[in-house]
Design an enzyme around this catalytic site. Sequence first.
Site, PDB file in Angstrom:
ATOM      1  N   GLY A   1       9.205  37.815  21.822  1.00 25.87           N
ATOM      2  CA  GLY A   1      10.078  36.733  21.290  1.00 25.87           C
ATOM      3  C   GLY A   1      10.410  35.647  22.079  1.00 25.87           C
TER       4      GLY A   1
ATOM      5  N   LYS B   1       2.648  36.752   9.976  1.00 32.28           N
ATOM      6  CA  LYS B   1       3.697  35.566   9.480  1.00 32.28           C
ATOM      7  C   LYS B   1       3.531  34.260   9.923  1.00 32.28           C
ATOM      8  CE  LYS B   1       7.569  37.255   8.644  1.00 32.28           C
ATOM      9  NZ  LYS B   1       8.738  38.007   8.552  1.00 32.28           N
TER      10      LYS B   1
ATOM     11  N   GLY C   1       4.352  41.311  23.277  1.00 32.90           N
ATOM     12  CA  GLY C   1       4.277  41.850  22.049  1.00 32.90           C
ATOM     13  C   GLY C   1       2.756  42.413  21.678  1.00 32.90           C
TER      14      GLY C   1
ATOM     15  N   ARG D   1       6.993  48.649  31.639  1.00 34.53           N
ATOM     16  CA  ARG D   1       8.337  47.956  31.880  1.00 34.53           C
ATOM     17  C   ARG D   1       9.058  48.374  33.007  1.00 34.53           C
ATOM     18  NH1 ARG D   1      10.028  47.109  25.781  1.00 34.53           N
ATOM     19  NH2 ARG D   1       9.025  45.080  25.425  1.00 34.53           N
TER      20      ARG D   1
HETATM   21  P1  AMP Z   1       3.394  39.404  14.218  1.00 36.42           P
HETATM   22  O1  AMP Z   1       4.428  40.268  14.267  1.00 36.42           O
HETATM   23  O2  AMP Z   1       3.739  38.214  13.251  1.00 36.42           O
HETATM   24  O3  AMP Z   1       2.673  38.875  15.423  1.00 36.42           O
HETATM   25  O4  AMP Z   1       2.252  40.099  13.510  1.00 36.42           O
HETATM   26  C1  AMP Z   1       1.517  41.103  13.885  1.00 36.42           C
HETATM   27  C2  AMP Z   1       0.933  41.683  12.501  1.00 36.42           C
HETATM   28  O5  AMP Z   1       0.321  41.130  11.910  1.00 36.42           O
HETATM   29  C3  AMP Z   1       0.140  43.040  13.054  1.00 36.42           C
HETATM   30  O6  AMP Z   1       0.967  44.225  12.516  1.00 36.42           O
HETATM   31  C4  AMP Z   1      -1.016  42.940  12.178  1.00 36.42           C
HETATM   32  O7  AMP Z   1      -1.540  44.010  11.535  1.00 36.42           O
HETATM   33  C5  AMP Z   1      -0.623  41.927  11.271  1.00 36.42           C
HETATM   34  N1  AMP Z   1      -1.880  41.235  10.605  1.00 36.42           N
HETATM   35  C6  AMP Z   1      -2.731  40.623  11.275  1.00 36.42           C
HETATM   36  N2  AMP Z   1      -3.731  39.971  10.767  1.00 36.42           N
HETATM   37  C7  AMP Z   1      -3.498  40.445   9.197  1.00 36.42           C
HETATM   38  C8  AMP Z   1      -3.966  40.294   8.045  1.00 36.42           C
HETATM   39  N3  AMP Z   1      -5.268  39.418   7.848  1.00 36.42           N
HETATM   40  N4  AMP Z   1      -3.221  40.574   6.820  1.00 36.42           N
HETATM   41  C9  AMP Z   1      -2.200  41.248   7.326  1.00 36.42           C
HETATM   42  N5  AMP Z   1      -1.494  41.455   8.307  1.00 36.42           N
HETATM   43  C10 AMP Z   1      -2.156  41.306   9.338  1.00 36.42           C
END
Ligand code: AMP
Length: 397
Positions: free
Chosen positions: A377, A205, A354, A42
Site C-alpha cells: 500500500g 480490483k 504485496g 522483514r
Molecule cells: P490486489 O490485492 O488488488 O493486488 O489483487 C490481488 C488479487 O487479485 C490476487 O489475490 C489474485 O488472485 C487476484 N486476481 C488476479 N487476477 C484475477 C482475475 N482474473 N480474476 C479474479 N481475481 C484475480
Amino acid sequence: MAKRRIEALGPLRGKRVLVRVDFNVPLREGAGGAMTVGDDHRLLMSLPTIRRLRDAGARVLLGSHLGRPSGGKVEPEFSMKPVAERLSTLLGAPVRFVADLVGAEAQAAAAALQDGEVLLLENLRFDKGEKKGAEEFGRALAALAEVYVNDAFGVSHRGDASVTVPPRLLPAAAGDLVATELERLAPLRDGSAPRPYVVVMGGGKLADKIPVLEALVPKVDAVLIGGGMSYTFLKAKGEEIGRSRHEPELLDTARKIMERAGDKLALPIDHVVATSPDDPTGYAVVERLPQDRMALDVGPRTIADYCRRLTGARTVFWNGPLGVFEKKPFNLGTDYVASFLGYSGGIHTVVGGGDSAAAARELGIDERMGWVSTGGGASLEFVQGEALPGIEALPDA
Ligand code: AMP
C-alpha cells in the site's frame, strides 16, 4: 525532498534510539508447539539499520506491530516474543524482550539498556492508541527514548501513533530501509526514471489502482494491464467478458483512462478461463471469452505481447499479479512476465510490494529485480504522489 538520515543525527553512543520497524511477520507453530517466525524477510530488511545503530554504540529499542489483534489487550498469539528470538539469531547478539509497551516494565528495561544492546517491545497494536494515531500513546513511546528512527516503510502510509508522533518530539531520521525505499521509488513517481518507462499493473480490483493509473499514465511510455482489473476495461470497450470479475460502477472511469492513455495502454488479447479459481473444469485458453466461464489469467499470446513491449524498456514498475497466481495453473501469466523482467539485463524493475513481491520471491527472482518494495500500500500511495504521514513527519535532509 530527501529525508534526514541516521548519519546526520550526530554521535549516538549511549543514546536510547527508538526504531519503528515493520516486523509484521507470519508466525507458525515450531517444534514443541512454541511459535516461531515463518518468514524472516522483514527482519533481514531492517538488519542494516539495527547493525549500524549498535555499531555506533546506541541503545536500540525496537517497536513493531504484528497481525491484527483486536487492540487494547494482550493476545498471546500476536506476541513479538518469537520475533525477538529470531532477530537475536540473525544479529548474533542477544535481543531482550519486554512484554510491555510504555508501562513501568518497559521504562525499566529501556533504562537498563547498555551501549549496543537491543530491546524489542511487545506488539504496538496491543495498545488501542497505536492504530488510532493517539497523541498520548505516541508521547509515551517517545518518552522511552532520546532519538527516533523510522525503518517501517510498510506502515508509513498510515497515521499510526508510532510513525507520526515520536518524530515530532525527538530528533528523528529515516532508517536505511526507508531511505532506500524513497530513493528507489521517487524516480517512478516523478517520471524522472530512465526511459522507456513501462508500468505493469495487475491485481484484483481496478478501484484500488485508479489513482496510480491516473497519476502515471501521463508520465510513462506504456501501461500493460493484467489481472481482474482487465475485465472492467474490456467490458468498457464493449467486449464479452463472460463471468469474469469486473466493477460495473467503474466502466465510465475505465473509458476515460483508456481515452487519455490512447496507444500507451495495452489490454490482454487472450485469456485462461475456467468455471472458478477453485475448479479448473473447462480450463481453456481463449481469445473470445465464453459467457459461462471466467478469465483467471492472461493467455500465452498476451504474455508474448507484453514481453515484446517490455523489450528495450529501461525502467519497469510492476504492481499486482496478472492472474489468480495463488492457484495453479493461473500463476503462469504472472510467473512468465516476472521471470522475463528478472532475467532481462538492462531493465531496472521495481516491484511494488504485496502480492507481486511475494510472487517474485516465490520464483526466486527477487534478487534479480532492481528493487522489491517492502510496502504494498505504501509504495502505491507514494508512487501516485500522495504524502505518506510517516514520511512527512520526518525532518528533511
Ligand atoms: P490486489 O490485492 O488488488 O493486488 O489483487 C490481488 C488479487 O487479485 C490476487 O489475490 C489474485 O488472485 C487476484 N486476481 C488476479 N487476477 C484475477 C482475475 N482474473 N480474476 C479474479 N481475481 C484475480
